[in-house]
Design an enzyme around this catalytic site. Structure first.
Site, short mmCIF file in Angstrom:
data_model
loop_
_atom_site.label_atom_id
_atom_site.label_comp_id
_atom_site.label_asym_id
_atom_site.label_seq_id
_atom_site.Cartn_x
_atom_site.Cartn_y
_atom_site.Cartn_z
N CYS A 4 1.48 -0.70 -0.10
CA CYS A 4 0.53 0.05 -0.39
C CYS A 4 1.01 1.23 -0.09
O CYS A 4 2.04 1.50 1.06
CB CYS A 4 -0.67 -0.18 1.63
N CYS A 7 0.47 2.97 3.01
CA CYS A 7 1.18 2.30 4.40
C CYS A 7 2.81 3.31 4.42
O CYS A 7 2.98 2.88 5.64
CB CYS A 7 0.68 0.99 4.24
N ASP A 30 -0.29 16.75 -1.41
CA ASP A 30 -1.07 16.08 -2.66
C ASP A 30 0.09 16.03 -3.96
O ASP A 30 0.91 17.67 -4.52
CB ASP A 30 -2.24 15.50 -3.33
N ASN A 87 -13.33 9.92 -2.40
CA ASN A 87 -13.55 8.05 -3.59
C ASN A 87 -13.34 7.03 -3.41
O ASN A 87 -12.92 7.10 -2.16
CB ASN A 87 -12.48 8.50 -4.69
N THR A 95 -7.34 6.09 -6.30
CA THR A 95 -6.50 5.36 -6.83
C THR A 95 -5.52 4.62 -6.44
O THR A 95 -4.99 3.76 -6.89
CB THR A 95 -5.14 6.22 -7.87
N HIS A 98 -6.12 3.02 0.13
CA HIS A 98 -6.50 2.88 1.82
C HIS A 98 -7.28 4.54 1.53
O HIS A 98 -6.77 5.56 0.53
CB HIS A 98 -4.97 3.08 1.80
N HIS A 100 -9.04 7.75 1.97
CA HIS A 100 -7.67 8.47 2.41
C HIS A 100 -9.09 9.89 1.52
O HIS A 100 -10.01 10.52 1.48
CB HIS A 100 -6.77 9.25 1.17
#
Length: 110
Positions: A4, A7, A30, A87, A95, A98, A100
């Site tokens: 991930c 992670c 981002d 999302n 995408t 995990h 977010h």
């Protein structure tokens, strides 16, 4: 989860432009911003998507929102307005598997 992306960022294996961190969450800029301010907040607990939330995660999700309000104030976007988006699933644009939350602001949003 071993593969991930988030992670790995949480563990410090991949660098990020950190905005906030505590024992429950990590917030960072981002790398492909869609607004002048675009910060991601991720729980340190791996949860793949909104569909995987359990009753025990209710407090964590509420906590994430309070952290994001603090970040919006810290970054000076709380007065004019901002958007928080999460999302769920590929068709919705998730995408990374995990959960977010995107904090978007700093200008007029379409």
């Amino acid at each position: 989860m071993e593969d991930c992306l988030f992670c790995k960022i949480i563990k410090g294996e991949i660098p990020c432009d950190k905005v906030y961190e505590d024992d429950k969450v990590l917030s960072f800029k981002d790398i492909n911003p869609e607004a002048p301010v675009h910060v991601l907040t991720v729980p340190k607990k791996h949860i793949s998507s909104t569909n995987d939330l359990k009753a025990e995660d209710e407090e964590l999700v509420g906590y994430i929102y309070t952290v994001m309000v603090k970040i919006a104030k810290q970054l000076g976007i709380s007065e004019k307005g901002y958007r928080i988006i999460s999302n769920c699933g590929e068709d919705a644009g998730q995408t990374v598997s995990h959960i977010h939350f995107h904090l978007l602001g700093g200008g007029k949003l379409d």
